[in-house]
Design a protein around this motif. Sequence first.
Motif, PDB file in Angstrom:
ATOM      1  N   PHE A  33       0.835  -1.204   0.000  1.00  0.00           N
ATOM      2  CA  PHE A  33       0.000   0.000   0.000  1.00  0.00           C
ATOM      3  C   PHE A  33       0.869   1.252   0.000  1.00  0.00           C
ATOM      4  O   PHE A  33       1.883   1.289   0.704  1.00  0.00           O
ATOM      5  CB  PHE A  33      -0.892   0.011   1.247  1.00  0.00           C
ATOM      6  N   PRO A  34       0.457   2.276  -0.758  1.00  0.00           N
ATOM      7  CA  PRO A  34      -0.671   2.290  -1.693  1.00  0.00           C
ATOM      8  C   PRO A  34      -0.306   1.644  -3.027  1.00  0.00           C
ATOM      9  O   PRO A  34       0.815   1.780  -3.488  1.00  0.00           O
ATOM     10  CB  PRO A  34      -0.973   3.776  -1.849  1.00  0.00           C
ATOM     11  N   LEU A  38      -4.268   7.847  -5.214  1.00  0.00           N
ATOM     12  CA  LEU A  38      -4.937   8.347  -4.020  1.00  0.00           C
ATOM     13  C   LEU A  38      -6.034   9.312  -4.458  1.00  0.00           C
ATOM     14  O   LEU A  38      -5.817  10.168  -5.320  1.00  0.00           O
ATOM     15  CB  LEU A  38      -3.947   9.072  -3.114  1.00  0.00           C
ATOM     16  N   GLN A  67       2.541   7.449  -5.833  1.00  0.00           N
ATOM     17  CA  GLN A  67       1.308   7.238  -6.584  1.00  0.00           C
ATOM     18  C   GLN A  67       0.728   8.582  -7.011  1.00  0.00           C
ATOM     19  O   GLN A  67       0.908   9.594  -6.317  1.00  0.00           O
ATOM     20  CB  GLN A  67       0.271   6.497  -5.734  1.00  0.00           C
ATOM     21  N   HIS A  94      -7.208   4.180  -0.036  1.00  0.00           N
ATOM     22  CA  HIS A  94      -6.885   4.982  -1.209  1.00  0.00           C
ATOM     23  C   HIS A  94      -7.769   6.220  -1.341  1.00  0.00           C
ATOM     24  O   HIS A  94      -7.516   7.062  -2.197  1.00  0.00           O
ATOM     25  CB  HIS A  94      -6.981   4.125  -2.473  1.00  0.00           C
ATOM     26  N   THR A  95      -8.821   6.325  -0.508  1.00  0.00           N
ATOM     27  CA  THR A  95      -9.712   7.483  -0.552  1.00  0.00           C
ATOM     28  C   THR A  95      -9.628   8.247   0.768  1.00  0.00           C
ATOM     29  O   THR A  95      -9.833   7.685   1.841  1.00  0.00           O
ATOM     30  CB  THR A  95     -11.173   7.050  -0.801  1.00  0.00           C
ATOM     31  N   ARG A 269      -2.490   1.007   7.306  1.00  0.00           N
ATOM     32  CA  ARG A 269      -2.601   1.881   6.131  1.00  0.00           C
ATOM     33  C   ARG A 269      -2.890   3.319   6.536  1.00  0.00           C
ATOM     34  O   ARG A 269      -2.354   4.261   5.939  1.00  0.00           O
ATOM     35  CB  ARG A 269      -3.688   1.351   5.193  1.00  0.00           C
TER      36      ARG A 269
END
Length: 328
Positions: A33-34, A38, A67, A94-95, A269
């Motif tokens: 991760f990630p 994002l 990313q 990711h959000t 995360r």
Amino acid sequence: MNQIRRRVLRHIGGAAAWAAMLPHASHAAQDGFPSGPLRFVVPLNPGSGGDGSTRFIAERMGKLLGQPAIVENRPGGDFIIGVQALLSAPPDGHTLMLLSATSMVINPIIHKDLPYDPLRDISPLATTANGTAALVTGTGSRFRTVADVMNAARKDPRSVSMGYYAQLYRVGGLMMEDMGKVRFSHVPYKGFTQESTDLIGGALDVAFVDAGAALPSIRSGRLRALGVASKRRHPDLPEVPTLDERGFPDLDLLIWVGYGVSAKVPQARAEVLQRALLQVVSQPDFRAYTSQNGSLEVLALPGKEVERRIAAETIRYRRLLENAAHAA
């Protein structure tokens, strides 16, 4: 100004210390991760202060984490639309979402059927900056002082239109009503851009806005600041009195912003994101950005401290709103 600079440096130092205490990103994210872009959800229109700061932060966090970063504007619905976008996304980290007092403090107080619980459903990562609200009008307006506004509202109830694009600003209007024993005509907007256009054009009388977002229009002579809603005068608007000076004690609307993720995101995360966010906030270029864009200070509070601040502010605003005479 020296006091403000000391507070800025203290918060930056705190950000660096907290970042150092968190597990290193390569440690905390052994699952890779990630692994994709994002996504930063902003519950405001493009061009707002929160939108600009998010784009600044997103670009740098993306570089730190290797990313790309995408900013997605989801305005309207008292920020509820943005929260729903966050909570409907996969809870994989990711959000992220821009958080504020409106989404985390005010909404739970004023909305009986709020479709989320801030501290149950959202995990704050950190706050990033602290600003304040200002009461503004167009430079062509008949109002030149706060007293002008109040006198007009007393003479003809609801004849003065008071705009807002976040519930925190509406709270400011309600508090002025209660303290001044007047009634405004409250007008909702989706964002600062349209609201400022109506202020400048004379379609709207006054509004509480983010002082930082309004600074360019104030400096260019399109908007007039009547008062700032803080305990001290704004360093970029030293000639503008506080509302406390104008007879409105405790009308202190602090506009803090930060970022959070779904509470279902795995802790490891969330720690990766928190570390990257605090690293960005601790850099001199972020301090320069906040200064240039009218924020009072860098405010790097990590998640647990943010939760404590939310709890304290909820008590404060609930008391203030219970004392306010709401417009019918």
